[in-house]
Design an enzyme around this catalytic site. Structure first.
Site, short mmCIF file in Angstrom:
data_model
loop_
_atom_site.label_atom_id
_atom_site.label_comp_id
_atom_site.label_asym_id
_atom_site.label_seq_id
_atom_site.Cartn_x
_atom_site.Cartn_y
_atom_site.Cartn_z
N ASN A 37 44.67 42.43 45.88
CA ASN A 37 45.35 42.95 44.69
C ASN A 37 45.70 44.41 44.94
O ASN A 37 44.83 45.27 44.92
CB ASN A 37 44.40 42.79 43.48
CG ASN A 37 44.97 43.42 42.22
OD1 ASN A 37 46.14 43.78 42.16
ND2 ASN A 37 44.12 43.55 41.21
N HIS A 79 42.99 40.47 34.34
CA HIS A 79 42.23 41.47 35.11
C HIS A 79 41.63 42.49 34.14
O HIS A 79 42.24 42.82 33.12
CB HIS A 79 43.17 42.16 36.10
CG HIS A 79 42.42 43.04 37.06
ND1 HIS A 79 42.00 44.30 36.71
CD2 HIS A 79 41.98 42.83 38.32
CE1 HIS A 79 41.33 44.82 37.74
NE2 HIS A 79 41.32 43.95 38.72
N GLU A 126 41.42 45.56 34.16
CA GLU A 126 42.26 46.72 33.86
C GLU A 126 43.30 46.38 32.78
O GLU A 126 43.64 47.21 31.95
CB GLU A 126 42.93 47.23 35.16
CG GLU A 126 41.92 47.98 36.01
CD GLU A 126 42.16 47.91 37.51
OE1 GLU A 126 43.27 47.57 37.94
OE2 GLU A 126 41.19 48.17 38.26
N LYS A 145 47.39 46.36 43.17
CA LYS A 145 47.47 47.14 41.91
C LYS A 145 48.76 47.99 41.91
O LYS A 145 49.77 47.57 42.45
CB LYS A 145 46.20 47.96 41.71
CG LYS A 145 44.95 47.09 41.81
CD LYS A 145 43.71 47.77 41.32
CE LYS A 145 42.51 46.81 41.46
NZ LYS A 145 41.27 47.38 40.95
N SER A 201 34.59 46.00 44.50
CA SER A 201 34.15 46.78 45.67
C SER A 201 33.79 45.92 46.87
O SER A 201 32.82 46.19 47.58
CB SER A 201 32.98 47.70 45.29
OG SER A 201 33.39 48.66 44.34
N GLY A 233 36.12 49.19 41.88
CA GLY A 233 36.53 50.53 42.30
C GLY A 233 35.40 51.54 42.29
O GLY A 233 35.65 52.75 42.37
N GLU A 284 34.66 39.21 38.24
CA GLU A 284 34.73 40.63 38.60
C GLU A 284 33.97 41.47 37.58
O GLU A 284 34.54 41.85 36.55
CB GLU A 284 36.19 41.08 38.62
CG GLU A 284 37.04 40.37 39.64
CD GLU A 284 38.20 41.25 40.07
OE1 GLU A 284 38.29 41.52 41.26
OE2 GLU A 284 38.99 41.68 39.21
#
Ligand code: PGA
Length: 259
Positions: A10, A96, A98, A12, A214, A174, A168
């Site tokens: 991904n 996701h 985010e 992003k 990560s 991250g 996730e």
């Protein structure tokens, strides 16, 4: 039951079109090709989908969209519809964290997007996971139950077969703080039981469940060796061809050792 491992990158909101082409070419050069041992999926930004698709022609690497809107067309400024990406993409990443956290995406919106993806021939890759506060409050199971149940609401068995789920944990995305293999396995196992309840045991057995957060070549091997972890959704490490390819190789090794 053996499930084909899947490793997805991904990207992003990273990479211009020329940068995307360079990264795609480097990944293509080192990828295992049509080996049938692992499915490799890239999720570039929308602007790069078309050129990257051309660059990856006949490589065996497939594309996914990072998101879609649920309408096919209309006055929705800034949105991208499933029909616009269906020509190049096999997958659509939906929900996701985010999108949920920064853009207010609800469980209901996730479900609408899942149905829209399927209606246009895209396989939904649904991301779920608990936040740090939820994890520390012991609410992981409650959160996963709510997110998975909502995401697959209204799907029939045939549609269930198209599904990929990515676990996730938000605290791992991250942050450099990846989940232990035991935590990844416990959560992916729970997700499979939830899918069995919603779609039936045999469908749940064939759905690929990925771990994301990560992921590195070092961590991914032991995570993917877990019985309910069928691959990885990779963010940061997917922006460097060598790092991503090392995770792809780890997936084939994990699969071989699990047999
Ligand atoms: P990360 O991102 O690998 O950079 O933690 C994972 C993701 O958000 O899919």
């Amino acid at each position: 039951m053996s499930r084909l491992p899947l490793v997805a990158g991904n990207w992003k909101m990273n990479k211009t079109v020329p940068e995307s082409l360079e990264l795609a070419a480097a990944i293509r050069a080192g990828a295992p090709g049509q080996s049938g041992e692992v499915e490799v999926v890239l999720l570039p930004p929308f602007t790069s989908l078309w050129p990257v698709a051309e660059r990856l022609e006949d490589s065996g690497i497939v594309l996914g969209a990072q998101d879609i809107y649920w309408e096919a067309a209309g006055a929705y400024t800034g949105e991208v519809s499933p029909t616009m990406v269906a020509g190049w993409c096999r997958y659509a990443l939906i929900g996701h964290s985010e999108r949920r956290r920064l853009f207010g995406e609800t469980d209901e919106a996730v479900n609408r997007k899942v149905h829209a993806a399927l209606a246009h021939g895209l396989r939904p890759m649904v991301a779920v996971g608990e936040s740090l506060e939820e994890n520390e409050a012991g609410e992981t199971e409650t959160v996963l139950t709510r997110q998975v149940t909502a995401a697959v609401a209204g799907l029939d068995e045939e549609q269930g077969l198209e599904l990929v789920v990515a676990y996730e944990p938000v605290w791992a995305i991250g942050t450099g703080r990846t989940a232990t293999p035991e935590h990844a396995e416990a959560s992916c196992g729970l997700i499979r039981r939830l899918l069995a309840g919603a779609l039936g045991a045999s469908i749940a057995q064939s759905v690929r469940i990925l771990y994301g957060g990560s992921v590195t070549a070092e961590s991914s091997a032991s995570q993917m060796a877990q019985p309910n972890v069928d691959g990885a959704l990779v963010g940061g490490a997917s922006l460097v061809a060598e790092d991503f390819l090392a995770i792809v190789r780890a997936a084939t090794t994990a699969e071989a050792s699990a047999i």
